[in-house]
Design an enzyme around this catalytic site. Structure first.
Site, PDB file in Angstrom:
ATOM      1  N   ASP A  67       1.027  -1.181   0.162  1.00 49.52           N
ATOM      2  CA  ASP A  67       0.002   0.136  -0.050  1.00 49.52           C
ATOM      3  C   ASP A  67       0.977   1.169   0.010  1.00 49.52           C
ATOM      4  OD1 ASP A  67       0.913  -0.057   2.648  1.00 49.52           O
ATOM      5  OD2 ASP A  67      -0.912  -0.405   3.288  1.00 49.52           O
ATOM      6  N   GLU A 205       9.251  -4.687  10.566  1.00 53.39           N
ATOM      7  CA  GLU A 205       9.796  -3.270  10.054  1.00 53.39           C
ATOM      8  C   GLU A 205       9.947  -2.258  11.186  1.00 53.39           C
ATOM      9  OE1 GLU A 205       8.075   0.674   7.390  1.00 53.39           O
ATOM     10  OE2 GLU A 205       6.940  -1.307   7.565  1.00 53.39           O
TER      11      GLU A 205
END
Length: 292
Positions: A67, A205
């Protein structure tokens, strides 16, 4: 035999042709990690278009239709504004442009958090309309029941923990996570929960390196780092960051090229050729054939 797509690089058009099934599979990716060790790290990059997918595919095990396309392609300030229709359109293009990699598509914000049933409705539509192999969703323990719900119904899931961009408003920014002992314990618990729920891989992440290393050693599924640790079972980057398309990139990005400068130079050369009328030249014109 199955019908796949071959991209004609001379026209940018995709043509369906019968080819042997050659894609890597979700079980093959999961099996890379044996007894806590991944001898061959998983290579992953983002892709948003058919042509980019075609170029990356021979070198990648997984292509992520992230995204992040909201910022990279559409110039949005956050991934929160990305729509399901965007993800499906770009996901289908990436599937058409690839034949080897496992294609994974992000579920956009607001399309899966409400309930496991909502997530299944969204994920099944994504896989049905794109031909992708798996979906990715952000969140830890709170999303574990949803991951299990999807996996039990035949939808492969990549989890995403640590810095989760869709939650940027709650996190207060994009800084590294796991600095405090309490937050590190929460992220570790998130990792265990999504792995136990059946995620076949996990993106970690923007977390402190020792934490990512410890999680990788603990969980059974492959971990894919981005701003995490070289000891993760694989790595992923946003392809435009890796190629040097932007001036400002996160600390964890390594630029492997400077495509932006080369595009700028090419555009300047084109503009100069138009202005001095050297383009188009004789070789680029259609002339009437001489009468015999």
């Amino acid at each position: 035999m199955s019908t796949t797509f071959t991209l004609d690089t001379s026209t940018s058009r995709a043509h369906p042709v019968p080819e042997p099934v050659r894609r890597l599979t979700v079980p093959a990716i999961a099996a890379r990690k044996k007894d806590g060790v991944t001898a061959e790290p998983v290579v992953m990059l983002t892709a948003y278009t058919a042509r980019m997918a075609q170029l990356l595919d021979p070198h990648c095990d997984m292509l992520l239709v992230g995204d992040s396309l909201g910022q990279v392609i559409y110039g949005l300030d956050t991934t929160v504004r990305v729509t399901l229709e965007m993800m499906i359109a770009h996901g289908a293009a990436v599937v058409r442009g690839s034949y080897r990699s496992v294609v994974v598509i992000d579920l956009p914000f607001g399309t899966y958090e409400g309930s496991p049933e909502q997530a299944f409705h969204t994920a099944s539509r994504v896989l049905r309309e794109t031909g992708a192999a798996a979906v990715k969703l952000e969140g830890g323990e709170v999303l574990a029941p949803t991951i299990e719900f999807l996996v039990r119904r035949g939808i492969p899931v990549v989890a995403h923990i640590g810095l989760t961009p869709q939650a940027v408003n709650a996190l207060g920014g994009y800084g590294a996570r796991g600095r405090s002992e309490a937050e590190a314990k929460k992220i570790a618990a998130d990792a265990r929960a999504v792995a136990d729920a059946g995620a076949f891989a996990m993106v970690i992440e923007g977390v402190m390196e020792p934490l990512a290393k410890a999680i990788t050693a603990e969980v059974k599924c492959p971990t894919i780092g981005i701003g995490a640790s070289p000891d993760c079972d694989g790595q992923v980057l946003v392809v435009d960051d890796m190629l040097g398309m932007f001036e400002r990139v996160p600390r964890f990005v390594r630029r492997f090229d400077d495509i932006a400068s080369r595009i700028t130079e090419a555009a300047a050369s084109y503009a100069a050729a138009v202005k001095d009328r050297s383009f188009p030249g004789e070789a680029e014109l259609y002339r009437p054939k001489a009468k015999s």
